[in-house]
Motif scaffolding. Structure first.
Motif, PDB file in Angstrom:
ATOM      1  N   ARG A  55      74.278  19.406  57.286  1.00  0.00           N
ATOM      2  CA  ARG A  55      74.994  20.689  57.374  1.00  0.00           C
ATOM      3  C   ARG A  55      76.485  20.479  57.555  1.00  0.00           C
ATOM      4  NH1 ARG A  55      77.147  23.681  61.004  1.00  0.00           N
ATOM      5  NH2 ARG A  55      77.207  25.948  60.822  1.00  0.00           N
ATOM      6  N   ASN A  56      76.860  19.529  58.424  1.00  0.00           N
ATOM      7  CA  ASN A  56      78.290  19.310  58.675  1.00  0.00           C
ATOM      8  C   ASN A  56      78.955  18.702  57.455  1.00  0.00           C
ATOM      9  OD1 ASN A  56      79.029  20.066  61.447  1.00  0.00           O
ATOM     10  ND2 ASN A  56      77.341  18.672  61.963  1.00  0.00           N
ATOM     11  N   ALA A  57      80.072  19.319  57.072  1.00  0.00           N
ATOM     12  CA  ALA A  57      80.867  18.779  55.964  1.00  0.00           C
ATOM     13  C   ALA A  57      82.289  18.608  56.491  1.00  0.00           C
ATOM     14  CB  ALA A  57      80.853  19.753  54.799  1.00  0.00           C
ATOM     15  N   LEU A  58      83.082  17.811  55.810  1.00  0.00           N
ATOM     16  CA  LEU A  58      84.504  17.725  56.148  1.00  0.00           C
ATOM     17  C   LEU A  58      85.280  18.356  55.016  1.00  0.00           C
ATOM     18  CD1 LEU A  58      85.133  14.128  57.544  1.00  0.00           C
ATOM     19  CD2 LEU A  58      85.252  16.275  58.804  1.00  0.00           C
ATOM     20  N   TYR A  59      86.250  19.176  55.382  1.00  0.00           N
ATOM     21  CA  TYR A  59      87.117  19.805  54.393  1.00  0.00           C
ATOM     22  C   TYR A  59      88.546  19.331  54.621  1.00  0.00           C
ATOM     23  CZ  TYR A  59      83.056  22.788  53.831  1.00  0.00           C
ATOM     24  OH  TYR A  59      81.782  23.236  53.613  1.00  0.00           O
ATOM     25  N   TYR A 100      90.686  15.869  63.120  1.00  0.00           N
ATOM     26  CA  TYR A 100      89.774  15.260  62.147  1.00  0.00           C
ATOM     27  C   TYR A 100      88.991  14.090  62.716  1.00  0.00           C
ATOM     28  CZ  TYR A 100      90.936  18.257  58.329  1.00  0.00           C
ATOM     29  OH  TYR A 100      91.044  19.358  57.523  1.00  0.00           O
ATOM     30  N   VAL A 101      89.547  13.464  63.753  1.00  0.00           N
ATOM     31  CA  VAL A 101      88.827  12.329  64.352  1.00  0.00           C
ATOM     32  C   VAL A 101      87.496  12.827  64.931  1.00  0.00           C
ATOM     33  CG1 VAL A 101      88.910  10.578  66.179  1.00  0.00           C
ATOM     34  CG2 VAL A 101      90.965  11.063  64.804  1.00  0.00           C
ATOM     35  N   GLU A 102      87.548  13.903  65.720  1.00  0.00           N
ATOM     36  CA  GLU A 102      86.319  14.435  66.324  1.00  0.00           C
ATOM     37  C   GLU A 102      85.396  15.040  65.263  1.00  0.00           C
ATOM     38  OE1 GLU A 102      86.977  16.989  69.705  1.00  0.00           O
ATOM     39  OE2 GLU A 102      84.854  17.594  69.663  1.00  0.00           O
ATOM     40  N   MET A 103      85.977  15.724  64.308  1.00  0.00           N
ATOM     41  CA  MET A 103      85.137  16.338  63.258  1.00  0.00           C
ATOM     42  C   MET A 103      84.402  15.262  62.452  1.00  0.00           C
ATOM     43  SD  MET A 103      87.210  19.627  61.775  1.00  0.00           S
ATOM     44  CE  MET A 103      88.751  18.843  61.360  1.00  0.00           C
ATOM     45  N   THR A 104      85.097  14.146  62.231  1.00  0.00           N
ATOM     46  CA  THR A 104      84.460  13.053  61.476  1.00  0.00           C
ATOM     47  C   THR A 104      83.321  12.448  62.284  1.00  0.00           C
ATOM     48  OG1 THR A 104      86.568  12.612  60.394  1.00  0.00           O
ATOM     49  CG2 THR A 104      84.919  10.887  60.236  1.00  0.00           C
ATOM     50  N   GLN A 105      83.548  12.275  63.582  1.00  0.00           N
ATOM     51  CA  GLN A 105      82.477  11.730  64.430  1.00  0.00           C
ATOM     52  C   GLN A 105      81.261  12.660  64.421  1.00  0.00           C
ATOM     53  OE1 GLN A 105      82.582   8.728  65.162  1.00  0.00           O
ATOM     54  NE2 GLN A 105      84.772   8.508  64.785  1.00  0.00           N
ATOM     55  N   THR A 106      81.518  13.954  64.505  1.00  0.00           N
ATOM     56  CA  THR A 106      80.415  14.938  64.501  1.00  0.00           C
ATOM     57  C   THR A 106      79.622  14.837  63.203  1.00  0.00           C
ATOM     58  OG1 THR A 106      81.749  16.396  65.872  1.00  0.00           O
ATOM     59  CG2 THR A 106      79.888  17.408  64.735  1.00  0.00           C
ATOM     60  N   MET A 107      80.341  14.729  62.091  1.00  0.00           N
ATOM     61  CA  MET A 107      79.654  14.604  60.801  1.00  0.00           C
ATOM     62  C   MET A 107      78.840  13.311  60.747  1.00  0.00           C
ATOM     63  SD  MET A 107      81.172  14.303  56.945  1.00  0.00           S
ATOM     64  CE  MET A 107      81.502  12.548  57.100  1.00  0.00           C
ATOM     65  N   LEU A 108      79.450  12.215  61.199  1.00  0.00           N
ATOM     66  CA  LEU A 108      78.748  10.932  61.133  1.00  0.00           C
ATOM     67  C   LEU A 108      77.549  10.905  62.083  1.00  0.00           C
ATOM     68  CD1 LEU A 108      81.729   8.405  60.805  1.00  0.00           C
ATOM     69  CD2 LEU A 108      80.166   9.209  59.012  1.00  0.00           C
TER      70      LEU A 108
END
Ligand SMILES: Cc1cc2nc3c(=O)[nH]c(=O)nc-3n(C[C@H](O)[C@H](O)[C@H](O)COP(=O)(O)O)c2cc1C
Length: 182
Positions: free
Chosen positions: A135-139, A158-166
């Motif tokens: 569900r999580n995507a990065l934009y 973006y650091v936290e968003m990337t961790q959440t996605m990974l």
């Protein structure tokens, strides 16, 4: 558990900006324990722009890469509200190699949308390939200013968003790997 998750860049365009976003995700995946990753650049594979016309050696290399992968990250720009031809050629080259594997999709754009339309479109495409999109995507919108001249991201969120996605990608990739191997 150790997971193999390559990153597929969606475009071979000269002057492409989305490579910066792909390299940002790559750096975070490389820093994370338990993931073996590499950046797949369509320029290294597409000898001629025809469906299923990949040179034999490149076709074998791409097939072997996805066959041993446990998941995939796609980082792609949006071209005319769709996905680039190079990404289509790369994806259409294989089939069984994708099955029952997790996939994260990241969109890139020059404007403010961050490629949201291409990300949503690709959910249906990867589903057809028997992949499981998270569900999580990065934009990555405003890519011209989101990365500085050295290719460093200018927005720390973006650091936290990337961790959440990974986190979500690894969770699903591990579950599917266990299931495939059981
Ligand atoms: C053929 C083409 C079509 C494009 N269509 C869109 C689009 O539909 N939506 C959008 O947000 N940006 C669009 N763009 C601009 C991209 O967002 C921009 O080129 C950005 O830098 C990401 O793509 P790149 O990796 O090719 O640089 C388009 C660019 C090209 C070359």
């Amino acid at each position: 558990m150790s997971l193999v998750i390559p990153i597929l860049l969606g475009t071979a365009r000269e002057g492409r900006q989305s490579e910066k976003a792909a390299r940002f995700v790559l750096e975070h995946m490389q820093a994370r324990e338990g993931i073996e990753t590499l950046l797949i650049d369509p320029r290294d594979f597409l000898g001629s722009a025809q469906t299923k016309a990949m040179p034999t050696e490149a076709a074998k290399r791409w097939s072997q890469t996805m066959a041993r992968a446990d998941g995939l990250v796609i980082v792609t720009p949006e071209y005319n509200h769709g996905y680039p031809g190079e990404l289509k050629l790369m994806l259409d080259q294989l089939y069984s190699e994708y099955a029952q594997k997790a996939v994260a999709i990241c969109g890139v754009s020059e404007g403010w949308t961050g490629g949201v339309r291409v990300v949503k479109q690709l959910v249906g495409i990867v589903h057809t390939l028997k992949m499981y999109p998270i569900r999580n995507a990065l934009y990555f919108p405003n890519v011209g200013t989101l990365f500085d001249a050295e290719g460093q991201i200018t927005d720390d969120r973006y650091v936290e968003m990337t961790q959440t996605m990974l986190d979500e990608l690894v969770w699903l990739a591990e579950a599917l790997k266990q299931k495939r191997e059981s």
